[in-house]
Design an enzyme around this catalytic site. Structure first.
Site, PDB file in Angstrom:
ATOM      1  N   MET A 389      38.954  39.615  34.923  1.00 54.31           N
ATOM      2  CA  MET A 389      37.623  39.096  34.612  1.00 54.31           C
ATOM      3  C   MET A 389      36.647  39.600  35.661  1.00 54.31           C
ATOM      4  O   MET A 389      37.044  40.173  36.676  1.00 54.31           O
ATOM      5  CB  MET A 389      37.672  37.574  34.529  1.00 54.31           C
ATOM      6  CG  MET A 389      38.422  37.087  33.290  1.00 54.31           C
ATOM      7  SD  MET A 389      38.671  35.300  33.196  1.00 54.31           S
ATOM      8  CE  MET A 389      40.166  35.116  34.158  1.00 54.31           C
ATOM      9  N   SER A 393      39.667  37.909  38.778  1.00 52.98           N
ATOM     10  CA  SER A 393      40.815  37.049  38.501  1.00 52.98           C
ATOM     11  C   SER A 393      41.494  37.527  37.223  1.00 52.98           C
ATOM     12  O   SER A 393      40.836  38.040  36.314  1.00 52.98           O
ATOM     13  CB  SER A 393      40.392  35.582  38.373  1.00 52.98           C
ATOM     14  OG  SER A 393      39.478  35.405  37.314  1.00 52.98           O
ATOM     15  N   GLU A 551      34.747  36.276  49.146  1.00 53.31           N
ATOM     16  CA  GLU A 551      34.813  36.916  50.455  1.00 53.31           C
ATOM     17  C   GLU A 551      33.964  36.190  51.501  1.00 53.31           C
ATOM     18  O   GLU A 551      34.333  36.087  52.664  1.00 53.31           O
ATOM     19  CB  GLU A 551      34.372  38.373  50.320  1.00 53.31           C
ATOM     20  CG  GLU A 551      35.484  39.266  49.792  1.00 53.31           C
ATOM     21  CD  GLU A 551      35.122  39.938  48.473  1.00 53.31           C
ATOM     22  OE1 GLU A 551      34.128  39.518  47.850  1.00 53.31           O
ATOM     23  OE2 GLU A 551      35.837  40.872  48.089  1.00 53.31           O
TER      24      GLU A 551
END
Length: 708
Positions: A389, A393, A551
């Protein structure tokens, strides 16, 4: 002693503040119930002598209540508790004010740094952020259980995307573009029929992407292989028209040449439409669609030749780049590209190796595409190859009522991440203590993740017709609930994790690249995987272990832990935690060893995983990149390249920026000093990416995100 305030700031302990608070409560009681000045001084002395380097302000207030009770001032203690509660209500009622005003004044740096794809100076983006701040405030105060909110604030876990939680919308998805193009769709109540040509299909695809992106908060992915049939439709349409017009007048070869020329022009125009539309459209989230294009040549696809032409054109146009406002070709942030390596294009003499060489050239210049190994992915996902996606993920394999695997038209319900290093810091090498606390916090994460699920449960398809009624996800009736798509593994819901490296350092004193550390890290990873599998079995919900959740979260967890536990060598002293299972950026390891090592962790993190390698001066190292790409195909499922060089977005200069006498970064080629229009390597760790200035101190650069 340092006091950690509720907003995370650290201040010096000040006993006078305790005195002021108790005196205010004193005014509410009479006679002997009042605390004397000596008693107040005694409480202040008691708190001041606590042997802690840091203490939470809430802990100080708890101690004050206890000491008032100890000296028999029960009525005063009650008044103090009421005073404390009242102050808490005042704080809660104003939690968003300064954040929103700071955003409008462009002073809210935390928001500005949170999403590099959003420009907080734009009115449209500010509008989305203002709504997000209200959502975050309501989520924290009213919608989440208090223990979940506290766990989030203290860095035990991270409740992702709280700025969208007030609405029943989900995270990211794989758009069912095939269904929408083949069977038609509708947007804004207007029917869009199946396209008759490639260029129209490209235009409709970008409209679908924008509509989908405006009604969810995560990324979207589109498999471009579904456009192949429309390129053939254009070919057949041109051939029919030209044959009708010139048949019998010119040879079939000439007509075929004319058809190829027309198709070539339409191919270029269609791909350009996708690229420019995605980069110029603005969603209701105040940004360009966060979209990924999946470049996959399926050997069983009847349109494989057309799709090879499409991929070639996409790569050529990405290599060229897009002109900025100054007319200089730059690398667009979107669409992200993912290129699939298979037997026919893995640089081992395959028919489509020429496309992979083009992809490598694109990586060298533009840092895209990412690479997926069909070979390794099939090992991990029951023989399937499919796109992650938009948020990177991955979905688990799922079969429809006909026993066919289905990936497109599925989605992720949301993410909660666990702070692994914090557990290691508290356990301090004690494994019994670690596993006990680890399991307790995993259950807390499960409770938080279920809040995501319950927020979607009962939602009606009318919330986003493009998703639920018109084919992006489903074809439900108006007013129909989406609940059946929340169960049975159709959609995923993710447990993210940060800091395997730092956790291993705190528990074993070594990196997870060393034998003892590796064995412990793998044990932790297997426990995470087994835990989400158990949750899935218990709930019939598609729990997944997600290795790349955010992140920027690497910074947040590290900052919170440093404030609470102080500076710990090679853990909190760096200013960041290492993302997921990644090898720490400062370790001496070559690209091949890094990929090989991390591949074992990717296989355990099937809800999402990516690895990075850095190659200096990529434009002069095409052969080195090709060698790494060959290695990726045989050894790791998903990988990406980074490079170590500065880059000016104004003139395209690719080299080191200079610091002027006025402490400003400057491009030596064009003189650009606007840091928002240049990428500068973070010298301390070699990070490459967009950066932000820290409090105007231009020599001190912090990274907006940390990938390594």
């Amino acid at each position: 002693m340092k006091v950690i305030k509720r907003d995370g700031r650290t201040i010096d302990f000040d006993g006078e503040k305790i005195s002021i608070a108790i005196e205010k409560a004193n005014k509410e009681v009479r006679g002997k119930e009042k605390a004397t000045k000596e008693e107040i001084k005694g409480i202040i002395s008691y708190v001041g002598e606590i042997d802690k380097k840091r203490i939470l302000v809430e802990d100080i207030q708890d101690i004050i209540e206890e000491k008032l009770m100890e000296i028999g001032k029960y009525e005063l203690a009650k008044k103090y508790i009421v005073y404390r509660y009242t102050r808490a209500l005042v704080r809660k009622s104003n939690t968003t004010d300064e954040s929103i005003l700071g955003l409008i004044r462009n002073e809210n740096k935390e928001l500005a740094e949170e999403n590099s794809n959003k420009n907080t100076l734009l009115a449209s983006t500010q509008r989305d952020y203002i709504a997000g701040e209200v959502s975050r405030d309501l989520t924290k105060r009213l919608l989440l259980p208090e223990k979940i909110s506290k766990a989030h604030e203290s860095g035990i876990l991270h409740f992702h995307d709280a700025d969208y939680f007030v609405q029943p919308i989900f995270n990211c998805c794989l758009i069912n573009i095939s269904d929408m193009l083949d069977n038609g769709t509708a947007m804004n109540g207007k029917m869009i029929e199946s396209p008759k040509s490639f260029q129209v299909a490209c235009t409709v695809t970008t409209q679908i992407i924008a509509a989908v992106a405006s009604n969810q908060y995560g990324g979207q992915s589109v498999d471009l292989k579904h456009l192949g049939k429309y390129l053939r439709r254009s070919h057949n349409k041109f051939k029919k028209k030209l044959t009708e017009k010139f048949g019998g007048k010119v040879s079939k070869n000439v007509i075929e040449d004319m058809v190829k020329e027309r198709v070539k022009e339409e191919l270029a125009a269609g791909v350009q439409t996708i690229q420019y539309q995605i980069n110029t459209l603005m969603t209701t989230n105040g940004q360009s669609p966060f979209v990924t294009l999946f470049l996959h040549l399926d050997p069983e696809d009847e349109y494989i030749e057309e799709n090879a032409l499409i991929i070639e054109e996409v790569l050529k146009q990405r290599i060229q780049g897009i002109k900025n406002e100054s007319g200089v070709y730059i690398t667009p942030a979107f669409p992200k590209l993912i290129y699939v390596l298979d037997e026919h294009n893995c640089l081992k003499g395959g028919k489509y190796d020429y496309l992979t060489k083009l992809a490598v050239k694109c990586s060298a210049k533009r840092m895209y595409p990412d690479y997926i190994s069909a070979k390794k992915m099939k090992e991990n996902y029951e023989g399937n190859v499919f796109s992650p996606m938009g948020c990177r993920s991955f979905l688990a394999p799922w079969k429809d009522e006909n026993g066919e695997y289905k990936f497109e038209g599925r989605f992720n319900q949301g993410v909660v991440s666990i702070n692994l290093p914090q557990i290691g810091i508290i356990a301090n090498g004690d494994e019994e203590k670690f596993w006990k606390l680890f399991n307790e916090r995993l259950e807390l994460c499960k409770e938080a993740i279920m809040c995501r699920h319950y927020a979607l449960l009962g939602t009606k398809s009318d919330i986003s017709p493009v998703h639920w009624q018109n084919g992006a996800i489903a074809r439900l009736e108006k007013g129909e609930k989406i609940d059946k798509y929340l169960y049975g593994g159709y959609s995923s819901i993710s447990l993210g994790y940060i800091g395997i490296y730092e956790l291993t350092k705190t528990m074993k004193g070594v990196s997870h690249t060393e034998k003892e550390g590796h064995d412990f890290a793998i044990k932790v990873m297997k426990h995470l995987k087994e835990t989400v599998a158990r949750w899935k079995k218990e709930t019939n919900i598609g729990f997944a272990l997600y290795g790349t959740p955010a992140e920027s979260l690497c910074y947040r967890f590290a900052r919170l832990d440093k404030e609470q536990f102080g500076e710990i060598a090679d853990v909190t002293d760096k200013g960041y935690y290492t993302n997921s299972y990644h090898v720490d950026v400062r370790e001496k390891i070559d690209a091949f060893s890094k990929l090989k090592f991390e591949s074992e962790f990717q296989a355990l993190s099937q809800g999402g995983a990516i690895s990075y390698v850095e190659v200096p001066n990529m434009r002069n190292n095409l052969q080195a990149l090709e060698d790494v790409v060959k290695f990726i195909y045989d050894n790791i499922q998903y990988a990406e390249f980074n490079t170590k060089s500065d880059y000016c977005q104004v003139c395209g200069y690719d080299g080191e920026m200079v610091i002027t006498d006025n402490n400003e970064w400057e491009c030596p080629q064009c003189g650009n000093k606007d840091h928002s229009k240049m990428n500068v390597v973070r010298r301390t760790c070699g990070y490459l990416g967009e950066n932000f200035w820290n409090n105007g101190k231009t020599k001190e650069i912090k990274s907006r995100v940390l990938h390594l």
